[in-house]
Every structure is written in structure tokens, then in C-alpha cells.
Design a protein around this motif. Structure first.
Motif, mmCIF file in Angstrom:
data_model
loop_
_atom_site.group_PDB
_atom_site.id
_atom_site.type_symbol
_atom_site.label_atom_id
_atom_site.label_comp_id
_atom_site.label_asym_id
_atom_site.label_seq_id
_atom_site.Cartn_x
_atom_site.Cartn_y
_atom_site.Cartn_z
ATOM 1 N N LEU A 30 0.848 -1.185 0.000
ATOM 2 C CA LEU A 30 0.000 0.000 0.000
ATOM 3 C C LEU A 30 0.886 1.238 0.000
ATOM 4 N N PRO A 31 0.464 2.309 -0.671
ATOM 5 C CA PRO A 31 1.338 3.485 -0.812
ATOM 6 C C PRO A 31 1.923 3.985 0.497
ATOM 7 N N TRP A 32 1.092 4.099 1.533
ATOM 8 C CA TRP A 32 1.564 4.654 2.801
ATOM 9 C C TRP A 32 2.489 3.707 3.547
ATOM 10 N N LEU A 33 2.441 2.418 3.229
ATOM 11 C CA LEU A 33 3.375 1.467 3.827
ATOM 12 C C LEU A 33 4.664 1.366 3.013
ATOM 13 N N ALA A 34 4.535 1.428 1.698
ATOM 14 C CA ALA A 34 5.692 1.245 0.821
ATOM 15 C C ALA A 34 6.527 2.514 0.667
ATOM 16 N N ALA A 35 5.904 3.688 0.846
ATOM 17 C CA ALA A 35 6.576 4.966 0.563
ATOM 18 C C ALA A 35 7.948 5.104 1.229
ATOM 19 N N PRO A 36 8.126 4.697 2.493
ATOM 20 C CA PRO A 36 9.455 4.852 3.104
ATOM 21 C C PRO A 36 10.558 4.064 2.397
ATOM 22 N N TYR A 37 10.168 3.093 1.587
ATOM 23 C CA TYR A 37 11.159 2.248 0.914
ATOM 24 C C TYR A 37 11.277 2.568 -0.580
ATOM 25 N N ARG A 96 -1.620 9.710 -4.361
ATOM 26 C CA ARG A 96 -1.618 11.119 -4.770
ATOM 27 C C ARG A 96 -0.978 12.006 -3.703
ATOM 28 N N ASP A 97 -1.337 11.812 -2.458
ATOM 29 C CA ASP A 97 -0.798 12.632 -1.376
ATOM 30 C C ASP A 97 0.703 12.452 -1.213
ATOM 31 N N LEU A 98 1.200 11.265 -1.565
ATOM 32 C CA LEU A 98 2.631 10.976 -1.424
ATOM 33 C C LEU A 98 3.417 11.236 -2.703
ATOM 34 N N GLY A 99 2.740 11.737 -3.742
ATOM 35 C CA GLY A 99 3.410 12.024 -5.006
ATOM 36 C C GLY A 99 3.778 10.785 -5.788
ATOM 37 N N LEU A 100 3.029 9.707 -5.585
ATOM 38 C CA LEU A 100 3.302 8.457 -6.284
ATOM 39 C C LEU A 100 2.316 8.252 -7.429
ATOM 40 N N THR A 101 2.663 7.374 -8.347
ATOM 41 C CA THR A 101 1.927 7.237 -9.603
ATOM 42 C C THR A 101 0.896 6.126 -9.561
ATOM 43 N N VAL A 102 -0.266 6.421 -10.141
ATOM 44 C CA VAL A 102 -1.336 5.448 -10.297
ATOM 45 C C VAL A 102 -1.673 5.310 -11.776
ATOM 46 N N VAL A 103 -1.869 4.076 -12.225
ATOM 47 C CA VAL A 103 -2.364 3.816 -13.581
ATOM 48 C C VAL A 103 -3.763 3.241 -13.437
#
Length: 206
Positions: A30-37, A96-103
Motif C-alpha cells: 500500500l502506498p503509505w506502507l511502501a513509501a518509506p522504501y 496522490r498525497d505521497l506524489g506516487l503514480t497510479v495507472v
């Protein structure tokens, strides 16, 4: 639950060699879990179905366990669809909040179009990764992948001893033939895999 599964994924990744590169996918990411890595937005992408596409696919699936006993299966199905939509919306908002990409996937373009979109986003990163160029390198890589699968199965067996019969239950391990592009799997029990020198699909010489 996803946080716990992510820790298992991270442990598996730590056990793999740094090269060639590793591509990771799965619901625990999930974005909020993966973002730190995720070192760069170019290193990650989330595939999310449109509401219409998700609804069509969910309606094609058999009822979840327990749905057959409900007094209102249609309402239960709609609740399931609504829940999945909320999860999808949460993932989209988190990315979106973390600046990550969604397709967004609507099913109209097919698998090839989705793969092209993902490859285009990840291309700068994938292009810098080392590749398994030889049969020996590919075999070693598959062996490492299978070792990670084996660790997960053993952990599951330890946590749920009554639901897993290690001596009898076959699982899918990646074929270790080392052929370029091989995506075959070999069904082996845990003891069978542990005894094997290499898990190779019969069609590839196993």
C-alpha cells in the motif's frame, strides 16, 4: 495485516542478492506502507481499476464464503463492491498525497496496454538494473526466489500447523531451468523441494 505481510516481504527482499534487479508486487504494498522504501516516484506504480471495470470483474467472481447463507445475496454483493471501491479510492488518495503514480485500468485496452503504461513509467529505473544474462545467473535467481517462497511456507506451517500438511501439500515453485523468459512453475511439497537439487518443469528437462 498488510503491515505484517509487508515485513515478511522486506525480510524476503533482504535475503535476495542485490543483483540483478528485483521487481516487487503484491497487495501488502500500500502506498503509505511502501513509501518509506521508495527512493523515487519512478520506482513504483499502482494499478487501480476504474469503478465500472472493478464492478464488472467482481460480479463475475463466485460469492465469498458465507454469501450463500445470506438472506439478501444481491445486497451482500453490492456491499462487497462498495467496500472494494472504498479501498481503491483510499489507495488512489494515498498515492496522490505521497506524489506516487497510479495507472487506472478500465479493461478497454487490454493487458498489453497496461503493461506498456507500467513499463513506460518504470523504464528509467529498469534500464539501470543489472540483468541475469546467463543460464547460470537465471537459475540462481530462481533458486533464491524459491527459497523465499519456502521460508513463507514454513512460517505459515509453524503459525497454522492444523491447516498445512507439509508432507503432502504441493505448492508452486518457479522452474529453475534458467531459460530466458521461462515462467513455468513446478508443483512440489515442501520436503520434495528441500530434497531437490533443482526444481525444473518436466517440459524443460526436469
Amino acid at each position: 495485516m498488510n503491515a505484517g505481510r509487508l515485513r515478511m516481504v522486506l525480510e524476503d527482499l533482504a535475503a535476495l542478492p542485490a543483483e540483478p534487479g528485483i521487481v516487487v508486487e503484491g497487495t501488502p504494498l500500500l502506498p503509505w506502507l511502501a513509501a518509506p522504501y521508495v527512493a523515487s516516484p519512478r520506482h513504483a506504480v499502482w494499478l487501480l481499476p476504474t469503478r465500472e471495470f472493478a464492478r464488472a470483474r467482481l460480479l463475475e467472481r463466485p460469492p465469498l464464503s458465507g454469501f450463500l447463507e445470506t438472506s439478501d445475496p444481491e445486497r451482500a454483493s453490492e456491499n462487497r463492491i462498495a467496500r472494494e471501491h472504498l479501498v481503491t479510492e483510499a489507495i488512489a488518495a494515498g498515492a496522490r498525497d505521497l506524489g506516487l503514480t497510479v495507472v487506472h485500468v478500465d479493461g478497454a485496452g487490454g493487458l498489453d496496454d497496461t503493461a506498456t503504461a507500467v513499463e513506460a513509467h518504470l523504464a528509467p529505473t529498469l534500464g539501470r538494473l543489472a540483468r541475469a544474462e546467463t543460464t547460470e545467473m537465471r537459475t540462481a535467481l530462481r533458486r533464491d526466489e524459491n527459497a523465499a517462497i519456502l521460508r513463507q511456507l514454513l512460517l505459515h506451517a509453524e503459525a497454522h500447523p492444523t491447516t498445512l500438511t507439509a508432507e503432502e501439500t504441493p505448492y508452486e515453485f518457479a522452474c529453475e531451468c534458467g531459460a530466458s523468459g521461462c515462467d513455468a512453475t513446478v508443483r512440489l511439497s515442501i520436503p520434495e523441494y528441500e530434497r531437490s537439487t533443482s526444481a525444473i518443469h518436466p517440459a524443460h528437462g526436469g
